[in-house]
Every structure is written in structure tokens, then in C-alpha cells.
Design a protein around this motif. Structure first.
Motif, short mmCIF file in Angstrom:
data_model
loop_
_atom_site.label_atom_id
_atom_site.label_comp_id
_atom_site.label_asym_id
_atom_site.label_seq_id
_atom_site.Cartn_x
_atom_site.Cartn_y
_atom_site.Cartn_z
N UNK A 1 -33.64 -44.88 46.96
CA UNK A 1 -34.26 -43.63 46.56
C UNK A 1 -34.12 -43.44 45.06
N UNK A 2 -35.13 -42.87 44.45
CA UNK A 2 -35.06 -42.57 43.03
C UNK A 2 -35.00 -41.07 42.83
N UNK A 3 -34.53 -40.66 41.67
CA UNK A 3 -34.43 -39.25 41.33
C UNK A 3 -35.40 -38.94 40.21
N UNK A 4 -36.10 -37.84 40.34
CA UNK A 4 -37.06 -37.42 39.32
C UNK A 4 -36.47 -36.24 38.56
N UNK A 5 -36.47 -36.34 37.24
CA UNK A 5 -35.87 -35.29 36.43
C UNK A 5 -36.71 -34.02 36.41
N UNK A 6 -38.01 -34.15 36.63
CA UNK A 6 -38.87 -32.98 36.61
C UNK A 6 -39.26 -32.57 38.01
N UNK A 8 -40.34 -29.56 41.15
CA UNK A 8 -39.90 -28.29 41.70
C UNK A 8 -38.42 -28.27 42.01
N UNK A 9 -37.91 -29.39 42.59
CA UNK A 9 -36.56 -29.34 43.12
C UNK A 9 -35.48 -29.69 42.13
N UNK A 213 -35.91 -29.40 49.29
CA UNK A 213 -36.21 -28.79 48.00
C UNK A 213 -36.24 -29.83 46.89
N UNK A 214 -35.34 -30.79 46.98
CA UNK A 214 -35.21 -31.80 45.93
C UNK A 214 -36.19 -32.95 46.14
N UNK A 215 -36.43 -33.31 47.40
CA UNK A 215 -37.34 -34.40 47.73
C UNK A 215 -38.36 -33.88 48.74
N UNK A 216 -39.35 -33.10 48.27
CA UNK A 216 -40.30 -32.49 49.21
C UNK A 216 -41.16 -33.49 49.95
#
Length: 423
Positions: A1-6, A8-9, A213-216
Motif C-alpha cells: 500500500x502507498x500513502x498519499x500526502x494530499x 481528503x483523508x 477516511x484515509x483510503x476511500x
């Protein structure tokens, strides 16, 4: 999994309250002399002490997955004196697990992971009660499994289970300590839809961020490789799993500041930890019910079998999977065997007579549809004979079978993969 800095979540601005969370569990009975000796190093800790240890003894913690993350988390939760630990896993120990899944040993190969982990915990701390949930979580059983626990540790290795656990925990009001690993990277967070804070006026419940919320949206199928395809640094599992156990201890006892509202990202090669602040999406309605249907979460993640296209093989009653015994019978009747593992996997454990083509060659572009390369790979498969597809455990070959059958090929995935086929 990757994380996006921008988005909604995940947001750079702080989203977590500075107030401390209320302890999840009330203190249980007084410690015995033997328990005081065992947990002496905890009793000396400011903020934890005898009262915190009594909270741990009264706590009920559920760990989803007894694998790379679940193994170290289980060991440290048991060593910490958590009174009741539930283990959810429907898999058996495989020799490839031993590189990172430290709750299991050589003698456990072939045993259910819940049974193996239970025996390991009993040897480590016989005062801990272990509840085995030897099931695959689905919408029909997840609420019953989670209900009655104080906190859930999600060490699942697939996206449908992560969304399912998140939804069930939000419905039940439970916090989730979530962890994820990929090659040399790890992530940890505390998700809780209704966190309880200690304030001057008592206990205040507010809305908190959940996994949704973080990974819609889940990533397209095939974008994030599984451990068998992409690999994972075994020792890093211990790092991330230990942090998950630490977060659970903090939630139970109320000591310290939890990762609620923060997502910690670990780069083992640097090594480096960084944090992203997370907050609830104000536009998302809270989850009040699970997605309907046995395969609903797999479908949400783009992994459920699609309805056969016009001209495709089979119908609703056709099973695209075969057992190892059925596969061996089909091979005797001139079926073609295709090994969809990576080349290094085939070198470690070769399958005689199999044609090797990586699963990625068949799965196409990230939008889920076959691209030119995938169509070429599919065109290379025979249409006049059954094609048996095999991988390390079954998931990759199942995905390839779905794509191949939609293209008109009589493709079947071997349940249990290479270990089952080779016996």
C-alpha cells in the motif's frame, strides 16, 4: 500500500486532539505475587504501574492475521500480560512463512496458524487465554467475531479484509490498530470512528478517522504486489508488529499519546520514520451497515469474479477452481499446466512440466482490463484443452483464471497452489 500526502483523508495539518484518550479497559483484580514478579518492569513505569497492568490483564484484544505482523504483535501482547487474545486466521503454516512469521516454527508447517500461535503463546505466558477464530472474515461472521473485544489489531494481507474490519469496527465502536508492510516499507496507524477522550468534564466522544477516511478507494487490482510477488524484509515485520502491540497497550492503559490522528510510515532502508496527520472526511457518512453479499468486499476491491462475457467459458454454476487431486486427473487427460509465479519462485520450487508465465503478463494495465501484452499472453494459451494455473498459494492463479475464462479459455486455478499440487 502507498500513502498519499494530499487528498481528503491524509493532511499535513494536525488532525488529532492534544487531549489524551481515556483508557479502554477498567482495572481488573489485584495482581498475584507471581504476576507482580513477571511484570515487574511494567510496574516500575510511570503512568502504567500496577493499575495499568491490571487493565492489561482485564483486556480482550483481537489480532486479525497470525502472519508477518500478527506474529510479533501476538508475542508482545502475550508477554505484556493481555488477559484474552483472539486470533483470526484460516490459513496453515507454510515453510515460506518462517522467514518472517515468528510465532511459528519448522515443526508447525502444515498446522493451522491459530493453533500454532496458541501453542507459542502458551509457552510464553500460560496466564493468557487464547481464543482461536479459524475462519475467513466475511460480512456474515465479522460482527460476531469482533464483538466483545476491546481493540482490534488488523494485520491482514488483503484489501477486502481491511475494509471489512474497518467497517465492522466502526459499527461496533472499536478502535483498530492497523499495520501494513510492502517490501522495505511499513505503515502503522490507529483508526477509531468514535474515540473517547478524557476532559475536564469527564469522557467526551468525538468523531475520528477510520481506514475509509484515509483510503476511500482501494488501489486497482495488481498494482500493489503481494508478499509472494514483491517480497518483504522479514525483520521489518517485527518492527511494525511491535509498534502495533505498543499502540494496543497504550490504548488499553491510557498511557502516552497514541497514533490516533497520525499515520507513521517506516522506510527500513533509510532507516526513517515520518508521520502524516489524518482526520475524518467530513463528507463521508459514518458506516452503519456492512456491504451486502458474501463477495461484496472483494467486488469493492475489484477482486470478485466477474460475470462471464459473451462467448466466455462456463456459467454461474461453473467453478473456476479445482483441487490438487482434480488437477492431477486433468493433467492425465492432456490439460496444460501454467505456473504463474515469478521466475525466482519457480527456481526455488520448480514444477516439472509446467510452462512459466508471470501472472503480471496476463493481468494487463492498472485499469483492470487486458492491455496488448496481456492479450498476447492470453492468445498464447490453448483453447482446445483445459489450462491449469498454479501459483504459490492460489490468489494469483485465481485472478489469472478469471481473466483467461473471460477470454474464452477453459482455465482453472489449483486450490492451495504449488504445495498442494506437489503434495
Amino acid at each position: 500500500m502507498t500513502v498519499h500526502d494530499g487528498g481528503t483523508g491524509a493532511d499535513a495539518a494536525a488532525g488529532a486532539d492534544d487531549e489524551r484518550l481515556a483508557p479502554l479497559v477498567e482495572p481488573g483484580r489485584d495482581l498475584t505475587g507471581a504476576e507482580a514478579d513477571r511484570y515487574a518492569r511494567h510496574l516500575a513505569l510511570p503512568g502504567l504501574g500496577p493499575e495499568g497492568q491490571r487493565r492489561l490483564a482485564a483486556a480482550r484484544v483481537l489480532v486479525v492475521g497470525a502472519g508477518g505482523l500478527g506474529s510479533p504483535a501476538l508475542l508482545y501482547l502475550a508477554a505484556a500480560g493481555v488477559g484474552t487474545i483472539g486470533i483470526v486466521d484460516d490459513d496453515a503454516v507454510d515453510v515460506t512463512n518462517l522467514q518472517r512469521q515468528v510465532a511459528h516454527g519448522e515443526a508447525d508447517v502444515g498446522r493451522p496458524k491459530t493453533t500454532s500461535a496458541r501453542a507459542t503463546i502458551a509457552d510464553l505466558n500460560p496466564h493468557v487465554e487464547v481464543v482461536e477464530h479459524r475462519v475467513r472474515l466475511d460480512p456474515d461472521n465479522v460482527l460476531d467475531v469482533l464483538r466483545g473485544y476491546d481493540v482490534v489489531l488488523d494485520g491482514a494481507d488483503n484489501f477486502p479484509t481491511r475494509y471489512l474490519v474497518s467497517d465492522a469496527a466502526e459499527i461496533l465502536g472499536l478502535p483498530v490498530v492497523w499495520g501494513s508492510i510492502d517490501r522495505f516499507d511499513g505503515q502503522v496507524a490507529v483508526f477509531w470512528g468514535a474515540p473517547r477522550f478524557r476532559t475536564a468534564d469527564g469522557i467526551t466522544v468525538r468523531r475520528g478517522a477510520t481506514y475509509r477516511d484515509v483510503f476511500p478507494e482501494p488501489p486497482p487490482p495488481g498494482v500493489v504486489p503481494d508478499c509472494a510477488t514483491g517480497g518483504v524484509l522479514g525483520a521489518m515485520c517485527g518492527t511494525v508488529g511491535s509498534v502495533m502491540a505498543t499502540e494496543a497497550v497504550k490504548l488499553v492503559t491510557g498511557v502516552g499519546r497514541s497514533l490516533l490522528g497520525r499515520l507513521a510510515v517506516y522506510d527500513a532502508l533509510a532507516p526513517d520514520w515520518r508521520e502524516l496527520s489524518v482526520r475524518p472526511d467530513p463528507g463521508r457518512e459514518p458506516v452503519t451497515g456492512l456491504l451486502a453479499g458474501h463477495d461484496a468486499y472483494a467486488a469493492f476491491c475489484g477482486l470478485a469474479p466477474a460475470a462471464p462475457a459473451a462467448g466466455s467459458v462456463g456459467g454461474p454454476g461453473d467453478d473456476p477452481e479445482v483441487t490438487a487431486a482434480e488437477a492431477r486427473a486433468l493433467l492425465g487427460a492432456d490439460a496444460v499446466l501454467v505456473d504463474v509465479r515469478e521466475e525466482w519462485e519457480a527456481q526455488v520450487r520448480p514444477v516439472a512440466g509446467a510452462r512459466r508465465v508471470s501472472s503480471a503478463a496476463f493481468l494487463g494495465s492498472v485499469d483492470g482490463g487486458p492491455d496488448d501484452a496481456a492479450r498476447a499472453a492470453l492468445a498464447d494459451l490453448p483453447t482446445d484443452r483445459t489450462v491449469l494455473l498454479v501459483c504459490a498459494a492460489g490468489p494469483r492463479s485465481t485472478r489469472v483464471a478469471e481473466v483467461a475464462r473471460a477470454a474464452g479459455i477453459d482455465a482453472r486455478s489449483v486450490v492451495g497452489g504449488v504445495p498442494a499440487l506437489l503434495g
